[in-house]
Design an enzyme around this catalytic site. Sequence first.
Site, PDB file in Angstrom:
ATOM      1  CB  SER A 185      -0.942  -0.004   1.199  1.00 29.96           C
ATOM      2  OG  SER A 185      -0.224  -0.226   2.398  1.00 29.96           O
ATOM      3  CG  HIS A 213      -3.927  -1.381  -1.760  1.00 28.25           C
ATOM      4  ND1 HIS A 213      -4.450  -0.115  -1.805  1.00 28.25           N
ATOM      5  CD2 HIS A 213      -3.582  -1.597  -0.470  1.00 28.25           C
ATOM      6  CE1 HIS A 213      -4.411   0.434  -0.603  1.00 28.25           C
ATOM      7  NE2 HIS A 213      -3.887  -0.444   0.227  1.00 28.25           N
ATOM      8  CE  LYS A 244      -7.499   0.042   1.443  1.00 26.22           C
ATOM      9  NZ  LYS A 244      -6.691  -0.786   2.313  1.00 26.22           N
TER      10      LYS A 244
HETATM   11  C1  LIG Z   1      -6.606  -0.952   3.747  1.00 27.45           C
HETATM   12  C2  LIG Z   1      -5.929  -2.241   3.941  1.00 27.45           C
HETATM   13  C3  LIG Z   1      -6.499  -3.226   4.743  1.00 27.45           C
HETATM   14  C4  LIG Z   1      -7.693  -2.950   5.593  1.00 27.45           C
HETATM   15  O1  LIG Z   1      -8.877  -2.910   4.871  1.00 27.45           O
HETATM   16  P1  LIG Z   1     -10.135  -2.119   5.458  1.00 27.45           P
HETATM   17  O2  LIG Z   1     -11.280  -2.696   4.751  1.00 27.45           O
HETATM   18  O3  LIG Z   1      -9.896  -0.679   5.173  1.00 27.45           O
HETATM   19  O4  LIG Z   1     -10.175  -2.399   6.937  1.00 27.45           O
HETATM   20  C5  LIG Z   1      -5.886  -4.457   4.788  1.00 27.45           C
HETATM   21  N1  LIG Z   1      -4.748  -4.716   4.097  1.00 27.45           N
HETATM   22  C6  LIG Z   1      -4.154  -3.770   3.338  1.00 27.45           C
HETATM   23  C7  LIG Z   1      -2.916  -4.113   2.591  1.00 27.45           C
HETATM   24  C8  LIG Z   1      -4.720  -2.504   3.247  1.00 27.45           C
HETATM   25  O5  LIG Z   1      -4.102  -1.557   2.545  1.00 27.45           O
END
Ligand SMILES: *Cc1c(COP(=O)(O)O)cnc(C)c1O
Length: 393
Positions: A185, A213, A244
């Site tokens: 990320s 992602h 996302k």
């Molecule tokens: C954003 C993210 C999460 C968490 O997801 P949410 O649905 O926002 O709780 C988990 N793993 C990665 C790599 C992320 O970037």
Amino acid sequence: MTQTHAALLDTVADRLQEIRSAGGGAPPPVLVSAQGPTVIVDGVELINLASNDYLGLAAHPGLVQAASDALHTYGVGSGAVRPIVGTMDVHRALERRLAELKDAPDALLVPSGFTANSGTVGALLGKGDAIVSDELNHASIIDGCRLSGARISVYRHGDVADAERALQAVDDADHVLLVTDGVFSMDGDIAPLPGLLDLADSHGATVMVDDAHATGVLGETGRGTAEHFGCSGRVPIQIGTLSKALGTLGGFVAASQAVVDYLRVRGRPYLFSTSQPPSVAAAGIAAVQLLTSDTARRRRLGESAERFRAGLQRLGYDTGASVTPIVPVLLGEEHRATALSSALRRRGVLAQAIVFPTVAAGKARVRAIVTAAHSDAQLDHALEAFAAARDEI
Ligand SMILES: *Cc1c(COP(=O)(O)O)cnc(C)c1O
């Protein structure tokens, strides 16, 4: 009576002061508009390079309609945790769609991607087991590793040879889970999945990939990292989020029937945290449908990201190992990252500085995220702002 403990609340206030005097803890921008390629903050319209809304679905009319229809049928709240009386047909329908999307026998929906990671790792592994983990894995994976009580063996970021060393170091463990983000990320690079899968096979380890992602972003049909590498069907545990590219909220685990059913009886987020509002699940169904039917969006995303990254590189910015819509501009010192972010903001562009503890100290950056919803003109304007801001960092 003698006082034997320091006053906790005073210590917390001191720590906060320390963080603030080091420049941390700035309040977040507050949006008074929908999420999208531009947003309104403090009365100013900004080109938004900060969201994870990769496909521009967070305010998509089709998703809004699906949510609105569900609101009228089911109301705003789900009323309970999943196993008690918090499972509605929309939750089950979404799970089936997600399982299909991930080419898995079934999927389990939980309140967030964070809890999908922490709850799954925490439930599947235990004392006597070991977890082999990329050093840049998401915080929720790290929390899951700690919760599980298993031994944790960390390998250098994206390094298959070092992952082998990390695996050999836990050779005596009962079970081994090798876990990695699919797309990282803060760097926008992709895990070397084929190499990790071969390695896991040869050591009898099980692979878990967090595609937060990657879902909707990577692969010919947006199915994620496994599809990107032609390894569909080889990743036994796939984690995803609806927050996302899918535009809403909620986490999921796509896996074998036994793993999913086990998490339905031992996964703590599923057991102990109230399910998504039904309108959110309904919007999720619409999102998956859109993702699989409208491939032009993902193609546009890939092309825009490539063009934007090349533009930044031409300006002399270091975008590291990025090959996805996550484009970091690596700056090193914190003050340079915050200076660039402020300079961009003054020119109508929102791109956040990412500093410790989100990244290691000395690895500060500004992270720009391109979405399919940005127009060419918006991205060109953003590049002009990056060009003009060079002298201010
Ligand atoms: C954003 C993210 C999460 C968490 O997801 P949410 O649905 O926002 O709780 C988990 N793993 C990665 C790599 C992320 O970037």
